[in-house]
Design a protein around this motif. Structure first.
Motif, short mmCIF file in Angstrom:
data_model
loop_
_atom_site.label_atom_id
_atom_site.label_comp_id
_atom_site.label_asym_id
_atom_site.label_seq_id
_atom_site.Cartn_x
_atom_site.Cartn_y
_atom_site.Cartn_z
N ARG A 17 4.57 16.72 19.41
CA ARG A 17 5.16 18.34 20.27
C ARG A 17 4.00 18.51 21.41
N ALA A 47 11.34 15.69 31.91
CA ALA A 47 12.37 16.61 31.39
C ALA A 47 12.18 17.69 32.35
N THR A 56 17.78 23.06 32.39
CA THR A 56 17.16 21.85 31.70
C THR A 56 17.54 20.59 31.95
N TYR A 58 17.05 16.42 32.33
CA TYR A 58 16.16 15.23 30.90
C TYR A 58 16.40 13.85 31.89
N LYS A 63 16.89 11.82 26.76
CA LYS A 63 17.84 12.45 26.25
C LYS A 63 18.46 12.10 24.96
N THR A 67 13.00 17.13 23.32
CA THR A 67 13.20 18.81 24.08
C THR A 67 12.64 19.77 24.87
N SER A 69 11.36 22.74 26.25
CA SER A 69 11.28 24.44 26.26
C SER A 69 10.26 25.40 26.80
N GLN A 80 9.12 18.73 23.18
CA GLN A 80 9.48 18.13 20.90
C GLN A 80 9.58 16.74 21.29
#
Length: 123
Positions: A17, A47, A56, A58, A63, A67, A69, A80
């Motif tokens: 992360r 991303a 969002t 990607y 993809k 992720t 955020s 992530q």
């Protein structure tokens, strides 16, 4: 203005992360993005996320595995990364686009860049 962290060495199939702490003008950036650059290759889009988090974007290659955020209360964006592959190994950069949301995959659209954090994936 941007401080990326969270890189490291991980085995293929593992997770990491990444975090990107914003300060100054970048805290209210319209779009936060992640890019990466492997040795001998051009910087590529990974991303991006708009300020509200509702949109969002990607790269096709990540993809379903990555992720993005952001937590605006903490002025931080996250990436992530799951099911990592050796081909994901690179220096990862976070970037801030201050205004607008056009072309979030284009590095030329971004106004500020973090220093990069190295991700190494062993096979």
């Amino acid at each position: 203005q941007l401080q990326a962290s969270g890189g490291g060495l991980v085995q293929a199939g593992g997770s990491l992360r990444l975090s990107c702490a914003a300060s100054g003008r970048t805290v209210s950036s319209s779009v936060m993005g992640w890019f990466r650059q492997a040795p001998g290759k051009e910087r590529e889009f990974v991303a991006a996320i708009n300020w509200g988090g509702g949109r969002t974007y990607y790269a096709h290659s990540v993809k379903g595995r990555f992720t993005i955020s952001r937590d605006n209360a903490k002025n931080t964006a996250f990436l992530q990364m799951n099911s990592l592959k050796p081909t994901d190994a690179a220096v990862y950069y976070c970037a801030a686009k201050l205004y607008g949301s056009n072309n979030p995959w284009d590095p030329m659209e971004y106004n500020y860049w973090g220093q990069g954090t190295l991700v190494t994936v062993s096979s």
